[in-house]
Write a protein that holds these residues in place. Sequence first.
Motif, mmCIF file in Angstrom:
data_model
loop_
_atom_site.group_PDB
_atom_site.id
_atom_site.type_symbol
_atom_site.label_atom_id
_atom_site.label_comp_id
_atom_site.label_asym_id
_atom_site.label_seq_id
_atom_site.Cartn_x
_atom_site.Cartn_y
_atom_site.Cartn_z
ATOM 1 N N ALA A 8 -10.484 1.887 -1.576
ATOM 2 C CA ALA A 8 -9.258 1.373 -2.178
ATOM 3 C C ALA A 8 -9.594 0.163 -3.049
ATOM 4 O O ALA A 8 -10.429 -0.652 -2.700
ATOM 5 N N THR A 9 -8.971 0.077 -4.205
ATOM 6 C CA THR A 9 -9.171 -1.068 -5.083
ATOM 7 C C THR A 9 -7.891 -1.892 -5.102
ATOM 8 O O THR A 9 -6.849 -1.463 -4.632
ATOM 9 N N ALA A 10 -7.980 -3.079 -5.664
ATOM 10 C CA ALA A 10 -6.841 -3.995 -5.662
ATOM 11 C C ALA A 10 -5.853 -3.715 -6.785
ATOM 12 O O ALA A 10 -4.866 -4.415 -6.913
ATOM 13 N N LYS A 11 -6.097 -2.719 -7.612
ATOM 14 C CA LYS A 11 -5.206 -2.421 -8.732
ATOM 15 C C LYS A 11 -3.850 -1.932 -8.240
ATOM 16 O O LYS A 11 -3.743 -1.236 -7.253
ATOM 17 N N ALA A 12 -2.834 -2.262 -8.991
ATOM 18 C CA ALA A 12 -1.477 -1.725 -8.820
ATOM 19 C C ALA A 12 -0.962 -1.811 -7.390
ATOM 20 O O ALA A 12 -0.479 -0.842 -6.840
ATOM 21 N N LEU A 28 -5.949 -7.002 18.125
ATOM 22 C CA LEU A 28 -7.104 -6.107 18.010
ATOM 23 C C LEU A 28 -7.458 -5.888 16.542
ATOM 24 O O LEU A 28 -8.630 -5.999 16.148
ATOM 25 N N PHE A 29 -6.453 -5.578 15.720
ATOM 26 C CA PHE A 29 -6.685 -5.374 14.293
ATOM 27 C C PHE A 29 -7.236 -6.642 13.650
ATOM 28 O O PHE A 29 -8.147 -6.592 12.818
ATOM 29 N N GLN A 36 -15.354 -7.921 10.160
ATOM 30 C CA GLN A 36 -15.781 -7.361 8.886
ATOM 31 C C GLN A 36 -15.636 -8.354 7.731
ATOM 32 O O GLN A 36 -15.952 -8.027 6.594
ATOM 33 N N GLY A 37 -15.141 -9.532 8.031
ATOM 34 C CA GLY A 37 -14.977 -10.545 6.984
ATOM 35 C C GLY A 37 -13.869 -10.198 6.000
ATOM 36 O O GLY A 37 -13.967 -10.512 4.821
ATOM 37 N N ARG A 38 -12.820 -9.548 6.506
ATOM 38 C CA ARG A 38 -11.696 -9.124 5.664
ATOM 39 C C ARG A 38 -10.420 -9.781 6.139
ATOM 40 O O ARG A 38 -10.322 -10.217 7.270
ATOM 41 N N THR A 39 -9.441 -9.746 5.264
ATOM 42 C CA THR A 39 -8.108 -10.149 5.698
ATOM 43 C C THR A 39 -7.545 -8.988 6.525
ATOM 44 O O THR A 39 -8.020 -7.833 6.427
ATOM 45 N N LEU A 40 -6.529 -9.281 7.290
ATOM 46 C CA LEU A 40 -5.886 -8.225 8.074
ATOM 47 C C LEU A 40 -5.328 -7.143 7.151
ATOM 48 O O LEU A 40 -5.488 -5.948 7.406
ATOM 49 N N THR A 41 -4.707 -7.557 6.053
ATOM 50 C CA THR A 41 -4.160 -6.588 5.105
ATOM 51 C C THR A 41 -5.246 -5.688 4.545
ATOM 52 O O THR A 41 -5.105 -4.462 4.516
ATOM 53 N N ASP A 42 -6.354 -6.275 4.097
ATOM 54 C CA ASP A 42 -7.446 -5.466 3.549
ATOM 55 C C ASP A 42 -8.022 -4.521 4.596
ATOM 56 O O ASP A 42 -8.346 -3.368 4.302
ATOM 57 N N PHE A 43 -8.151 -5.011 5.829
ATOM 58 C CA PHE A 43 -8.677 -4.163 6.903
ATOM 59 C C PHE A 43 -7.764 -2.966 7.158
ATOM 60 O O PHE A 43 -8.220 -1.830 7.251
ATOM 61 N N VAL A 44 -6.464 -3.233 7.247
ATOM 62 C CA VAL A 44 -5.507 -2.154 7.521
ATOM 63 C C VAL A 44 -5.493 -1.150 6.371
ATOM 64 O O VAL A 44 -5.540 0.060 6.589
ATOM 65 N N ILE A 45 -5.460 -1.633 5.135
ATOM 66 C CA ILE A 45 -5.435 -0.730 3.981
ATOM 67 C C ILE A 45 -6.693 0.129 3.948
ATOM 68 O O ILE A 45 -6.620 1.350 3.761
ATOM 69 N N ALA A 46 -7.860 -0.482 4.128
ATOM 70 C CA ALA A 46 -9.115 0.275 4.095
ATOM 71 C C ALA A 46 -9.173 1.292 5.229
ATOM 72 O O ALA A 46 -9.605 2.434 5.036
ATOM 73 N N SER A 47 -8.709 0.897 6.416
ATOM 74 C CA SER A 47 -8.746 1.804 7.566
ATOM 75 C C SER A 47 -7.814 2.992 7.373
ATOM 76 O O SER A 47 -8.181 4.141 7.647
ATOM 77 N N VAL A 48 -6.618 2.730 6.891
ATOM 78 C CA VAL A 48 -5.660 3.808 6.653
ATOM 79 C C VAL A 48 -6.155 4.708 5.519
ATOM 80 O O VAL A 48 -6.054 5.938 5.605
ATOM 81 N N HIS A 49 -6.723 4.113 4.489
ATOM 82 C CA HIS A 49 -7.275 4.898 3.386
ATOM 83 C C HIS A 49 -8.370 5.838 3.889
ATOM 84 O O HIS A 49 -8.361 7.035 3.586
#
Length: 99
Positions: A8-12, A28-29, A36-49
């Motif tokens: 996932a990219t940050a576009k749009a 847990l999330f 992983q050195g990510r924000t919670l939002t980035d982690f959730v988006i990447a995991s769902v993707h």
Amino acid sequence: MCDMSGKATAKARDERLEARVSRDLKALFQRAAELQGRTLTDFVIASVHDAAVRVIEETQTIRLSAADSRAFAEALLNPREPNRRLKASVQRYLKLTGA
């Protein structure tokens, strides 16, 4: 949006997705995101993707048993002769298309 690697990219990012979770699940999330050195939002988006891509790939893949695989290969290597009905269909098609 996805880049060439399927990540996932940050576009749009103009759509919003919300989910209510328990405090323990959020913790847990959050812990996994921190590891992983990510924000919670980035982690959730990447995991769902990743999960969505995996589900789509799994449902679009045909899995054959060993016997089915052999039968398929045999049919490709040694096709049967066309029967009378198939030959008649070809003739009708050729007649309709003028070929």
